[in-house]
Design a protein around this motif. Structure first.
Motif, short mmCIF file in Angstrom:
data_model
loop_
_atom_site.label_atom_id
_atom_site.label_comp_id
_atom_site.label_asym_id
_atom_site.label_seq_id
_atom_site.Cartn_x
_atom_site.Cartn_y
_atom_site.Cartn_z
N GLN A 65 -3.68 9.71 6.66
CA GLN A 65 -3.35 9.44 5.27
C GLN A 65 -2.03 10.10 4.86
O GLN A 65 -1.24 9.52 4.11
CB GLN A 65 -4.50 9.87 4.35
CG GLN A 65 -5.80 9.12 4.59
CD GLN A 65 -5.62 7.61 4.65
OE1 GLN A 65 -5.06 7.00 3.75
NE2 GLN A 65 -6.09 7.00 5.74
N LEU A 66 -1.77 11.31 5.36
CA LEU A 66 -0.48 11.97 5.09
C LEU A 66 0.67 11.16 5.67
O LEU A 66 1.71 10.96 5.01
CB LEU A 66 -0.47 13.37 5.69
CG LEU A 66 -1.15 14.47 4.90
CD1 LEU A 66 -1.24 15.75 5.72
CD2 LEU A 66 -0.42 14.74 3.59
N SER A 67 0.50 10.68 6.90
CA SER A 67 1.55 9.87 7.53
C SER A 67 1.81 8.61 6.73
O SER A 67 2.97 8.26 6.45
CB SER A 67 1.16 9.51 8.96
OG SER A 67 1.10 10.65 9.77
N TRP A 90 1.23 8.05 3.58
CA TRP A 90 1.86 8.41 2.31
C TRP A 90 3.37 8.60 2.50
O TRP A 90 4.17 8.09 1.73
CB TRP A 90 1.23 9.68 1.74
CG TRP A 90 1.73 10.03 0.37
CD1 TRP A 90 1.28 9.54 -0.82
CD2 TRP A 90 2.80 10.94 0.06
NE1 TRP A 90 1.99 10.09 -1.86
CE2 TRP A 90 2.93 10.95 -1.35
CE3 TRP A 90 3.63 11.74 0.83
CZ2 TRP A 90 3.87 11.74 -2.01
CZ3 TRP A 90 4.59 12.52 0.17
CH2 TRP A 90 4.69 12.51 -1.22
N TRP A 91 3.75 9.33 3.57
CA TRP A 91 5.18 9.56 3.81
C TRP A 91 5.91 8.27 4.18
O TRP A 91 7.04 8.05 3.76
CB TRP A 91 5.39 10.63 4.89
CG TRP A 91 5.34 12.01 4.30
CD1 TRP A 91 4.37 12.96 4.50
CD2 TRP A 91 6.28 12.59 3.40
NE1 TRP A 91 4.65 14.08 3.78
CE2 TRP A 91 5.81 13.89 3.10
CE3 TRP A 91 7.46 12.15 2.82
CZ2 TRP A 91 6.52 14.74 2.23
CZ3 TRP A 91 8.16 12.99 1.97
CH2 TRP A 91 7.68 14.26 1.68
N ASP A 128 5.23 5.39 3.08
CA ASP A 128 5.41 4.69 1.81
C ASP A 128 6.55 5.32 1.01
O ASP A 128 7.38 4.61 0.43
CB ASP A 128 4.10 4.72 1.02
CG ASP A 128 4.19 3.91 -0.26
OD1 ASP A 128 4.51 2.71 -0.19
OD2 ASP A 128 3.96 4.49 -1.34
N GLN A 129 6.62 6.65 0.97
CA GLN A 129 7.67 7.34 0.23
C GLN A 129 9.06 7.04 0.78
O GLN A 129 10.03 6.96 0.04
CB GLN A 129 7.45 8.86 0.26
CG GLN A 129 6.16 9.33 -0.39
CD GLN A 129 6.06 8.93 -1.85
OE1 GLN A 129 6.93 9.28 -2.65
NE2 GLN A 129 5.03 8.20 -2.19
#
Length: 198
Positions: A63-65, A67-68, A70-71
């Motif tokens: 999920q962190l990956s 999110w990044w 997407d950012q």
């Protein structure tokens, strides 16, 4: 010597071919030729993969990956095609699986460093440099640097150490044009390595 204390057996899934078991992720290829990455709950320390796992670590990492990715989507393309669970995959893969384009990896860990700590601090204490870049006197653990610096490292195989290298060494290994692109492009994501091509 380092590596796995106890190397896990790969999960067998119809339609997927197991390619690699890493420190944290397992890699498969599907029938379309895309890669299927599954983040495990494995924990590694000092290049050993330990038998104790951290529950849901793989889901959090995935999920962190995502999110990044997407950012950074408007700055650099990424390799993610889907997060759908492949047919026949075990339910425990839910939330920890990404289906990705197959890319040629550039074996460089791309790190943008804004603060001094970790391996950078060790090098600084010995030579007042990080990855060959001179830094001011008087910095301590956690000091903010005058500006962000590109501090690349080798991308080691399981059981080997990633090692900080100079930008010049990266250029020697991958070519000047690729090195320049790595330095100016936000890189990283899953596993931290840059990739190019199909």
């Amino acid at each position: 010597m380092s590596g796995f204390v106890e190397k896990p057996e790969p999960v067998q899934v119809p339609g997927l071919t197991h390619l690699h078991t890493g420190k944290v992720r397992d890699l498969y290829r599907n029938e379309a030729g895309d890669l299927v990455m599954v983040a495990s709950d494995r924990m590694s320390a000092y290049d050993w993969v330990l038998p104790t796992e951290i529950p849901d670590k793989g889901r959090v990492l995935t999920q962190l990956s995502l999110w990044w990715f997407d950012q950074l989507a408007d700055l650099v393309p990424n390799h993610v095609l889907s997060t759908e669970l492949p047919a026949g995959a075990p339910e425990e893969w839910a939330g920890r699986t990404t289906i990705c384009r197959s890319l040629r990896m550039v074996p460089v860990e791309c790190v943008a460093r804004g603060y001094l700590t970790g391996s950078g601090l060790v090098e600084y204490n010995a030579s007042r440099t990080v990855c060959g870049l001179g830094l001011p006197e008087g910095l301590v653990d956690g000091s903010e640097l005058p500006g962000p610096i590109f501090t690349p490292a080798t991308k080691a195989a399981v059981g080997d150490h990633d090692e900080n290298v100079s930008y010049e060494e990266v250029a020697r290994q991958v070519g000047a044009e690729t090195a320049a692109q790595l330095r100016r492009t936000p890189s990283g994501g899953e596993g931290g390595a840059g990739a190019q091509g199909r």
